[in-house]
Design a protein around this motif. Structure first.
Motif, PDB file in Angstrom:
ATOM      1  N   VAL A   1       3.615  10.581   8.122  1.00  9.75           N
ATOM      2  CA  VAL A   1       3.157  11.160   6.733  1.00  9.75           C
ATOM      3  C   VAL A   1       3.172   9.749   5.774  1.00  9.75           C
ATOM      4  N   TYR A   2       4.198   9.132   5.447  1.00 13.20           N
ATOM      5  CA  TYR A   2       4.333   8.186   4.694  1.00 13.20           C
ATOM      6  C   TYR A   2       3.589   6.926   5.112  1.00 13.20           C
ATOM      7  N   PHE A   3       3.683   6.435   6.154  1.00 10.71           N
ATOM      8  CA  PHE A   3       2.841   5.147   6.753  1.00 10.71           C
ATOM      9  C   PHE A   3       1.333   5.595   6.816  1.00 10.71           C
ATOM     10  N   GLY A   4       1.000   6.935   7.189  1.00 14.99           N
ATOM     11  CA  GLY A   4      -0.383   7.055   7.175  1.00 14.99           C
ATOM     12  C   GLY A   4      -0.999   7.377   5.994  1.00 14.99           C
ATOM     13  N   ALA A   5      -0.288   7.639   4.965  1.00 11.83           N
ATOM     14  CA  ALA A   5      -0.821   7.488   3.189  1.00 11.83           C
ATOM     15  C   ALA A   5      -1.298   6.166   2.905  1.00 11.83           C
ATOM     16  N   VAL A   6      -0.550   5.047   3.579  1.00 12.69           N
ATOM     17  CA  VAL A   6      -1.109   3.593   3.162  1.00 12.69           C
ATOM     18  C   VAL A   6      -1.638   2.748   4.111  1.00 12.69           C
ATOM     19  N   GLN A   7      -2.207   3.577   5.293  1.00 16.12           N
ATOM     20  CA  GLN A   7      -2.774   2.936   6.567  1.00 16.12           C
ATOM     21  C   GLN A   7      -1.841   1.929   7.116  1.00 16.12           C
ATOM     22  N   VAL A   8      -0.521   2.182   7.357  1.00 19.72           N
ATOM     23  CA  VAL A   8       0.244   1.179   7.871  1.00 19.72           C
ATOM     24  C   VAL A   8       0.513   1.647   9.301  1.00 19.72           C
ATOM     25  N   ARG A   9       0.301   0.547  10.377  1.00 18.39           N
ATOM     26  CA  ARG A   9       0.109   0.715  11.736  1.00 18.39           C
ATOM     27  C   ARG A   9       1.323  -0.024  12.416  1.00 18.39           C
TER      28      ARG A   9
END
Length: 441
Positions: free
Chosen positions: A404-412
């Motif tokens: 959720v948190y990384f998805g919200a800022v597009q961190v892969r």
């Protein structure tokens, strides 16, 4: 995350394929699903559940992101950051002391400590968006992001309200008896998370950004910078965001420490007041600071829909992988194998599924806890009952939080975040076993 995702899927497929190869339907059992059919059904159900979960979060995120917008425009995040500055600048040296990310992270940690569940997620997402404004390599987790999420997944829990409610519904004579055990386990795991994040970051360098990464569209960064820019626009504003006197900061930290025993003794009375008081407090604060609270709230609430859309693919990926692991029977095999070793150490087979499932699936973990507490052979007030309740209240759904948190800022590229978070999860289980064995055996 690529390796973790592939490893879970390959493990699940291999387990299902092995069972399918040896599957022999018995007479009259035509309706029984084969292992591969069960795996397929689990994948579809998990994908559907991921979308339903994301949609269900829209309303919560719209509400609390709206409140966050009011707090931002009123300067609450800067005020909070100034109050807890001595502690936060040591944990997050890469983040400017007066940056809005500081206040947002504190709000998220506070919401988690008070057991607000999904209500803490919008605060965490806002913190991640603010941290991403300081990110020199878009799409890659910074040290501050890794530290924040490691603490988030192990954060000190003062009031595990949902766990207490389930224990009460299960007939416990002391449903709040897990408050001291949960507090102990989360304090220990949080210290482990901080140490792990500091240690592992040395072995996972950020690296140089590529042209493609620098060109990545990040609309949330513009929003975060718009909040931060006024603070540095004039000398007067810069003086305004300087740290409070040390005695004020110490007093604020002292109040937080005093909140721990208050929550333990009066937690059941406090719990129903938290969310309504939070909404009233934010709106009144904004109004007193001259914020047009209705317009600010609506503007912030709009972000809830965009965030939900961004996290959907990440949720589908991780929840389908976890669903495959459960449906394939691989998790049962792992539990049966490890129980031989863990049972003599205080983690019996009845509690081991909770320890393994908690980082993977929140709903699955709640299901395991409920089944354990309502089992007549175990009960909520047995050693196993206290242990599974403590593990549930002292740890977080790590893979969900990261998705959720990384998805919200597009961190892969998450670097050492998962390793630090899982270290905290393991320590939380060990600490739960230690404190429960000391108090309940």
């Amino acid at each position: 995350m690529n390796i973790v995702f592939l490893l879970i899927v390959v493990t699940a497929f291999a387990a299902a394929a092995w069972r399918q190869w040896h599957f022999v339907p018995s007479d009259g059992a035509e309706a029984v699903s084969s292992p591969m059919e069960a795996l397929s059904s689990g994948m579809v159900a998990s994908a559907t559940g991921a979308i339903e979960l994301a949609i269900g979060l829209v309303g919560v995120m719209a509400l609390f992101l709206g409140l966050m917008k009011v707090a931002e425009e009123g300067g609450m995040l800067v005020i909070i950051a100034k109050l807890i500055r001595p502690l936060m600048v040591r944990l997050f040296p890469q983040v400017p002391a007066n940056h809005p990310a500081m206040g947002a992270m504190i709000l998220n940690m506070s919401a988690n400590a008070l057991g607000l569940g999904n209500a803490a997620t919008p605060f965490g997402i806002r913190a991640m968006q603010a941290l991403d404004a300081l990110n020199p390599r878009p799409g890659t987790a910074t040290n501050a992001m890794a530290m924040f999420l490691a603490i988030n997944t192990s954060g000190v829990t003062l009031l595990p309200a949902k766990v207490i409610a389930i224990r009460a519904a299960s007939g416990s004579m002391d449903p709040a008896g897990i408050l001291p055990t949960t507090l102990f386990a989360t304090v220990v795991s949080t210290l482990a998370a901080i140490a792990a994040a500091l240690l592992f970051q040395r072995f996972f360098p950020v690296g140089q950004p590529t042209a493609e990464e620098l060109a990545m569209a990040r609309p949330w960064v513009a929003d975060a910078q718009a909040v931060a820019l006024p603070a540095a626009s004039t000398q007067a504003a810069a003086e305004d965001v300087s740290a409070y006197p040390l005695w004020v900061c110490i007093l604020a930290l002292g109040c937080i420490v005093l909140a721990i025993p208050a929550t333990i003794f009066w937690g059941k009375v406090i719990a129903p007041w938290i969310v309504p008081t939070m909404m009233l407090g934010f709106l009144v604060f904004g109004w007193l600071r001259g914020v047009r609270i209705y317009e600010a709230f609506v503007e912030g609430a709009k972000d809830g829909f965009g965030v939900a859309l961004r996290i959907m693919p990440y949720l589908v990926a991780i929840l389908v992988a976890v669903g495959m692991l459960r449906a394939s029977g691989a998790l049962d095999v792992i539990v049966g194998t490890l129980a031989v070793v863990t049972a003599p150490l205080g983690l019996p087979a009845e509690a081991l599924p909770m320890a393994l499932l908690r980082p993977l699936s929140g709903s699955g973990a709640y299901g395991v806890m409920t089944a354990t507490l309502t089992d007549p052979a175990i009960g909520p007030d047995s050693y196993v009952g206290y242990l599974v309740s403590t593990i549930m209240g002292s740890s977080e759904t790590t893979f969900y939080v990261l998705a959720v948190y990384f998805g919200a800022v597009q961190v892969r590229r998450i670097r050492h975040t998962l390793l630090a978070a899982l270290t905290a999860d393991v320590v939380a289980v060990v600490a739960s076993v230690a404190i429960c064995r000391y108090l309940f055996t």
